[in-house]
Design an enzyme around this catalytic site. Structure first.
Site, mmCIF file in Angstrom:
data_model
loop_
_atom_site.group_PDB
_atom_site.id
_atom_site.type_symbol
_atom_site.label_atom_id
_atom_site.label_comp_id
_atom_site.label_asym_id
_atom_site.label_seq_id
_atom_site.Cartn_x
_atom_site.Cartn_y
_atom_site.Cartn_z
ATOM 1 N N GLU A 247 0.854 -1.198 0.000
ATOM 2 C CA GLU A 247 0.000 0.000 0.000
ATOM 3 C C GLU A 247 0.883 1.239 0.000
ATOM 4 O OE1 GLU A 247 -3.473 0.821 -0.120
ATOM 5 O OE2 GLU A 247 -2.469 2.777 -0.202
ATOM 6 N N LYS B 272 -19.812 8.967 5.738
ATOM 7 C CA LYS B 272 -20.892 8.536 6.636
ATOM 8 C C LYS B 272 -20.801 9.249 7.978
ATOM 9 C CE LYS B 272 -21.819 7.092 3.582
ATOM 10 N NZ LYS B 272 -21.250 6.872 2.269
ATOM 11 N N SER C 111 -9.951 3.040 -7.693
ATOM 12 C CA SER C 111 -10.284 4.060 -8.687
ATOM 13 C C SER C 111 -10.056 5.452 -8.119
ATOM 14 C CB SER C 111 -11.760 3.914 -9.077
ATOM 15 O OG SER C 111 -12.578 4.117 -7.932
ATOM 16 N N GLY D 115 -22.976 16.478 -11.134
ATOM 17 C CA GLY D 115 -23.277 15.044 -11.124
ATOM 18 C C GLY D 115 -24.209 14.668 -9.982
ATOM 19 N N ALA D 116 -25.410 14.160 -10.327
ATOM 20 C CA ALA D 116 -26.393 13.774 -9.303
ATOM 21 C C ALA D 116 -26.362 12.272 -9.067
ATOM 22 C CB ALA D 116 -27.793 14.219 -9.726
ATOM 23 N N GLY E 121 -22.467 13.002 -5.281
ATOM 24 C CA GLY E 121 -23.072 14.324 -5.339
ATOM 25 C C GLY E 121 -24.210 14.468 -4.349
ATOM 26 N N GLY F 13 -18.410 10.378 -11.525
ATOM 27 C CA GLY F 13 -17.944 9.007 -11.667
ATOM 28 C C GLY F 13 -16.475 8.872 -11.301
ATOM 29 N N LEU G 293 -18.280 -0.388 -5.838
ATOM 30 C CA LEU G 293 -18.741 -0.429 -4.452
ATOM 31 C C LEU G 293 -17.780 -1.266 -3.625
ATOM 32 C CD1 LEU G 293 -22.521 -1.093 -5.209
ATOM 33 C CD2 LEU G 293 -21.482 1.081 -4.524
ATOM 34 N N HIS H 146 -42.444 -6.631 15.661
ATOM 35 C CA HIS H 146 -43.261 -5.419 15.707
ATOM 36 C C HIS H 146 -42.899 -4.616 16.948
ATOM 37 C CE1 HIS H 146 -46.698 -2.786 15.289
ATOM 38 N NE2 HIS H 146 -46.975 -2.988 16.565
HETATM 39 P P1 NAI Z 1 -22.027 8.239 -10.226
HETATM 40 O O1 NAI Z 1 -21.704 7.404 -11.386
HETATM 41 O O2 NAI Z 1 -22.836 7.703 -9.101
HETATM 42 O O3 NAI Z 1 -22.791 9.561 -10.729
HETATM 43 C C1 NAI Z 1 -22.205 10.467 -11.623
HETATM 44 C C2 NAI Z 1 -23.273 11.401 -12.132
HETATM 45 O O4 NAI Z 1 -22.664 12.425 -12.897
HETATM 46 C C3 NAI Z 1 -24.279 10.732 -13.050
HETATM 47 O O5 NAI Z 1 -25.571 11.091 -12.648
HETATM 48 C C4 NAI Z 1 -23.920 11.283 -14.421
HETATM 49 O O6 NAI Z 1 -25.023 11.333 -15.291
HETATM 50 C C5 NAI Z 1 -23.425 12.673 -14.054
HETATM 51 N N1 NAI Z 1 -22.575 13.308 -15.053
HETATM 52 C C6 NAI Z 1 -21.619 12.721 -15.831
HETATM 53 N N2 NAI Z 1 -21.054 13.641 -16.616
HETATM 54 C C7 NAI Z 1 -21.652 14.846 -16.354
HETATM 55 C C8 NAI Z 1 -21.504 16.186 -16.853
HETATM 56 N N3 NAI Z 1 -20.607 16.458 -17.818
HETATM 57 N N4 NAI Z 1 -22.273 17.175 -16.344
HETATM 58 C C9 NAI Z 1 -23.184 16.884 -15.376
HETATM 59 N N5 NAI Z 1 -23.373 15.637 -14.891
HETATM 60 C C10 NAI Z 1 -22.621 14.633 -15.357
HETATM 61 O O7 NAI Z 1 -20.617 8.807 -9.720
HETATM 62 P P2 NAI Z 1 -20.149 9.444 -8.348
HETATM 63 O O8 NAI Z 1 -21.288 10.026 -7.584
HETATM 64 O O9 NAI Z 1 -19.008 10.327 -8.704
HETATM 65 O O10 NAI Z 1 -19.623 8.201 -7.553
HETATM 66 C C11 NAI Z 1 -18.522 7.448 -8.060
HETATM 67 C C12 NAI Z 1 -18.622 5.994 -7.677
HETATM 68 O O11 NAI Z 1 -18.440 5.861 -6.293
HETATM 69 C C13 NAI Z 1 -19.943 5.424 -8.064
HETATM 70 O O12 NAI Z 1 -19.724 4.363 -8.935
HETATM 71 C C14 NAI Z 1 -20.542 4.944 -6.775
HETATM 72 O O13 NAI Z 1 -21.015 3.632 -6.916
HETATM 73 C C15 NAI Z 1 -19.415 4.988 -5.766
HETATM 74 N N6 NAI Z 1 -19.919 5.516 -4.520
HETATM 75 C C16 NAI Z 1 -20.736 4.761 -3.763
HETATM 76 C C17 NAI Z 1 -21.270 5.253 -2.609
HETATM 77 C C18 NAI Z 1 -22.185 4.417 -1.817
HETATM 78 O O14 NAI Z 1 -22.184 3.211 -2.001
HETATM 79 N N7 NAI Z 1 -22.992 4.989 -0.962
HETATM 80 C C19 NAI Z 1 -20.987 6.610 -2.133
HETATM 81 C C20 NAI Z 1 -20.114 7.316 -3.010
HETATM 82 C C21 NAI Z 1 -19.611 6.770 -4.146
#
Ligand code: NAI
Length: 467
Positions: free
Chosen positions: A33, A51, A146, A181-182, A186, A273, A321, A446
């Protein structure tokens, strides 16, 4: 040259769990690491710190807005951001040290430095001192994870314009935070800062939030977040973002959007992403060709094109994940040692830890329709559940999708309090090949939130009891 049976590169949830499991199975394991702390992005700058901040900001928000309705009078609520951040760091430290303890306990040898594969069976560790260490092993497992993706025209400056890493440590509550990014990050980090008082604008390229999640649930989630004050601008293509300066001082940021007015704000969180970490691992010289979008292609046993070199987790694609990486790590090393090991990709839950939480496992309605699978649907709202009422958290519902003929559970989608914990029952149901009838006939305590899952299962057959 030091010899091991297995060398794991990367000590995130995929790598460290694989290392521990391999050691349990009797292998002599090394784990390399580069960072001083073990645990990877998840423990250091991802799942865990986010969290902690979600929990803390929710308590702050509750104390400011809803405790009074419980008859709890808090005369004045204040925000002590440095203490909140310190608590986050202390949780992270205890967990990363926990991984170090587990390594010792399981006799996993930890090497600190950058690991590069020199040849099949050989890894060089470049240590901080600059010295190189040579290790050899029958098997090498790449678990390098990543990094945040960026967009053309967006200039990360490590301060005003940054990724989730910066958003976990803003020194003050931004007046206006723009989130690009939603998706998972986000919405989670947007929620944190909105609860602490920031104006939050989320720019999303698509015409919906949470792509990949069940559309009906995502739509409901959007309404809930809007009620919480988060502003969404869907269909927004960000073309540029950069820090702005007044004299030598950075004062804010500017975001440009195609066909829309630019936004001046305090900070920008880019969460569009993540991209696999494959650089400087020696893959090209080794003969590992990367697949589409830069992921490492592997076979069903997680072996790359080069015999003896394996890869798991974010670096091979699929759901990014921590728990998916863990499953893959365990399956990979179990297969190495025992000849068996598998991951059921149909039963991997996904959770967004907002308030309410959003959780999902199996297929959603869009996927079932696209595949031409006929299904029945049972829905039950939290507002009809006694425990949810006691908690004061009645937003949301559980939706169960079951096969129209066999009644087998195909997907479960939840928005509501503790959805992330409730989804475990649904994942177990899918893993066991249960029917909705099985869930409906299982006695649920319950009063619990889990009763909403049982009622949704009853609703699949049109016989929910409390609505
Ligand atoms: P994400 O893949 O969840 O969402 C990225 C969002 O950005 C999508 O809605 C996409 O349509 C949007 N986007 C892409 N290009 C864009 C642009 N040019 N302008 C505006 N919007 C755009 O990615 P996120 O939130 O960055 O998370 C990354 C990874 O980390 C995900 O694969 C997720 O699974 C993981 N993660 C998991 C969590 C959990 O399990 N609670 C918490 C945080 C991250």
């Amino acid at each position: 040259m030091t010899e091991h049976d297995l060398i794991v590169i990367g000590a995130g949830p995929g790598g460290y769990v694989a290392a521990i499991r391999a050691a349990q199975l009797g292998l002599n394991v090394a784990c390399i690491e580069a960072e001083p702390a073990l645990g990877g992005t998840c423990l250091r700058i991802g799942c865990i710190p986010s969290k902690v901040l979600l929990e803390a900001s929710e308590r702050f928000h509750e104390a400011s807005h809803s405790l009074a309705s419980f008859g709890v009078v808090v005369p004045s609520v204040g925000l002590d951001l440095p203490t909140m951040m310190k608590r986050k760091e202390s949780v992270v430290n205890s967990l990363t040290q926990g991984v170090a303890f587990l390594f010792k306990k399981n006799k996993v040898t930890h090497y600190r430095g950058w690991g590069q594969i020199a040849a099949p069976g050989r890894v060089v560790v470049e240590q901080q001192s600059g010295d190189g260490l040579e290790l050899s092993a029958r098997a090498i497992l790449i678990a390098t994870g990543s990094s945040p993706a960026t967009l053309p025209g967006v200039e990360f400056d490590g301060d005003r314009v940054g990724s989730s890493t910066e958003a976990l440590s803003y020194p003050e509550v931004p007046e206006h935070l723009v989130v690009i990014g939603a998706g998972y990050i986000g919405l989670e980090m947007g929620s944190v800062w909105a609860r602490l008082g920031a104006k939050v604008t989320v720019l999303e390229y698509l015409d919906r939030i949470l792509p990949g999640m069940d559309a009906e649930l995502a739509q409901e989630a959007k309404k809930v977040f809007e009620k919480q004050g988060i502003v969404f601008q869907l269909g927004s293509k960000v073309t540029a973002a950069h820090a702005t300066k007044a004299g030598p001082t950075k004062t804010g940021a500017r975001v440009e959007i195609a066909g829309q007015p630019a936004i001046e704000c305090d900070r920008v969180l880019v969460s569009v992403g993540r991209v696999p970490n494959t650089r400087d691992l020696g893959l090209e010289a080794l003969g590992v060709e990367l697949g589409p979008r830069g992921f490492i292609p592997v076979n069903e046993h997680f072996e790359t094109q080069v015999a003896g070199v394996f890869a798991i987790g974010d670096v091979i694609g699929g759901a990014m994940l921590a728990h998916k990486a863990e499953e893959e790590g365990v399956a990979c090393v179990e297969h190495m040692v025992t000849g068996y090991g598998h991951v059921n990709y149909a039963a991997i839950p996904g959770v967004v830890y907002t308030h309410p939480e959003i959780a999902s496992v199996g297929q959603n309605e869009e996927q079932l329709k696209a595949a031409g699978v006929s299904y029945k649907k049972g829905v039950f709202p939290f507002v009809a559940n006694g425990r949810a009422k006691a908690l004061g958290s009645t937003e949301g519902r559980v939706k169960i999708l079951a096969h129209a003929e066999t009644d087998r559970v195909l997907g479960v989608h939840i928005i509501g309090p503790r959805a992330g914990d409730l989804i475990a029952e649904a994942a177990a149901a899918i893993e066991f090949g249960a029917s909705s009838e099985d869930i409906a006939r299982t006695c649920h305590a319950h009063p619990t939130l889990a009763e909403v899952v049982k009622e949704a299962a009853l609703a699949v057959d049109g016989r929910a009891l409390h609505i």
